[in-house]
Design a protein around this motif. Structure first.
Motif, PDB file in Angstrom:
ATOM      1  N   ALA A  65      11.260  -9.462   0.697  1.00 48.80           N
ATOM      2  CA  ALA A  65       9.935  -8.984   0.323  1.00 48.80           C
ATOM      3  C   ALA A  65       9.669  -9.391  -1.111  1.00 48.80           C
ATOM      4  O   ALA A  65      10.592  -9.525  -1.917  1.00 48.80           O
ATOM      5  N   GLU A  66       8.395  -9.581  -1.411  1.00 45.72           N
ATOM      6  CA  GLU A  66       8.000  -9.978  -2.757  1.00 45.72           C
ATOM      7  C   GLU A  66       7.068  -8.952  -3.364  1.00 45.72           C
ATOM      8  O   GLU A  66       6.020  -8.617  -2.789  1.00 45.72           O
ATOM      9  N   PHE A  67       7.452  -8.464  -4.525  1.00 50.30           N
ATOM     10  CA  PHE A  67       6.626  -7.511  -5.262  1.00 50.30           C
ATOM     11  C   PHE A  67       5.607  -8.287  -6.084  1.00 50.30           C
ATOM     12  O   PHE A  67       5.947  -9.174  -6.861  1.00 50.30           O
ATOM     13  N   ASN A  68       4.334  -7.961  -5.901  1.00 49.61           N
ATOM     14  CA  ASN A  68       3.260  -8.602  -6.655  1.00 49.61           C
ATOM     15  C   ASN A  68       2.462  -7.503  -7.344  1.00 49.61           C
ATOM     16  O   ASN A  68       1.643  -6.818  -6.723  1.00 49.61           O
ATOM     17  N   LYS A  69       2.718  -7.356  -8.638  1.00 51.75           N
ATOM     18  CA  LYS A  69       2.100  -6.245  -9.367  1.00 51.75           C
ATOM     19  C   LYS A  69       0.587  -6.405  -9.483  1.00 51.75           C
ATOM     20  O   LYS A  69      -0.163  -5.431  -9.350  1.00 51.75           O
ATOM     21  N   SER A  70       0.123  -7.618  -9.711  1.00 46.82           N
ATOM     22  CA  SER A  70      -1.315  -7.832  -9.909  1.00 46.82           C
ATOM     23  C   SER A  70      -2.104  -7.565  -8.630  1.00 46.82           C
ATOM     24  O   SER A  70      -3.235  -7.100  -8.675  1.00 46.82           O
TER      25      SER A  70
END
Lengths: 114, 114
Positions: A65-70
């Protein structure tokens, strides 16, 4: 308060195809993120978690999984699914440094067929 | 491995009965939780406990109470069961050291109220 949205209630996919299960969260403060899997007639099992550091997190059974804060997203991916991946998948969020109350999404049912 | 054991996998009770759901964990975890799981609604927190004899209301505590007399055991009580409490109930436990610790789940109790 934080919230979690899993837009897809069901995702059908053929075996050996790639899959992405989407998760978006809403929070005004920093969070920890989790993906759990629930196989039929079982409880939930942790797939992976993001606490800090690298935004790409690898979990069990070939999932990542990839965390994308924006974009406030934490999408779950697998490059090639197997029949045994058929299950319900839950995204969950907890605010960092707070009491241990997880907020879960409503779940995505992944159905893998031949 | 952490083991969270729920006393019954399936339970059938009648309206108005007092119902006890039992949960035991073997990892000396401080935190324990009770959720109910309904299709399309995901997991909703009923009650949780930070430690022995401590309890906090979750998001849907109405009609339920809990008991935690020993660290390893967390009981959910339906004071007077109603048909709208027919559901899957999941117990979880967690190490209390830090919000990033994952929850570990039992296999669930499918409760039917007739």
């Amino acid at each position: 308060a934080q919230s979690v949205t899993q837009l897809d209630s069901q995702v059908p996919v053929f075996e050996e195809a790639p899959v992405e299960l989407r998760c978006n969260y809403s929070s005004s403060v920093s969070v920890y993120l989790f993906w759990y899997v629930q196989y039929p007639n079982q409880g939930l099992q942790l797939l992976l978690k993001y606490l800090s550091g690298s935004t790409l997190v690898k979990g069990i059974n070939g999932f990542e999984a990839e965390f994308n804060k924006s974009q406030t997203s934490f999408h779950l991916r697998k490059p090639s699914v197997h029949i045994s991946d058929t299950a319900e998948y839950f995204c969950a969020v907890i605010i960092t440094g707070t009491a241990s109350k997880l907020t879960f999404g409503t779940g995505t049912r992944l159905q893998v067929t031949l | 491995d952490v083991k969270v054991t729920q006393s019954s996998r399936y339970l059938v009770k009648r309206t108005g009965e007092k119902v006890f759901l039992e949960c035991v964990q073997d990892m000396d975890h401080e935190n324990m939780f009770w959720y109910r799981q309904d299709p399309g609604l995901g997991l909703r927190l009923i009650y949780f406990s930070y430690d022995v004899k401590m309890k906090e209301k979750g998001d849907i505590p109405e009609g339920y109470s809990v008991s935690r007399e020993k660290k390893e055991r967390f009981s959910l009580i339906l004071e007077s069961a109603s048909t709208n409490q027919t559901s899957m109930y999941l117990c979880a436990s967690r190490d209390g050291q830090g919000a990033g610790q994952p929850q570990h789940f039992g296999d669930g109790t499918r409760l039917s109220i007739l």
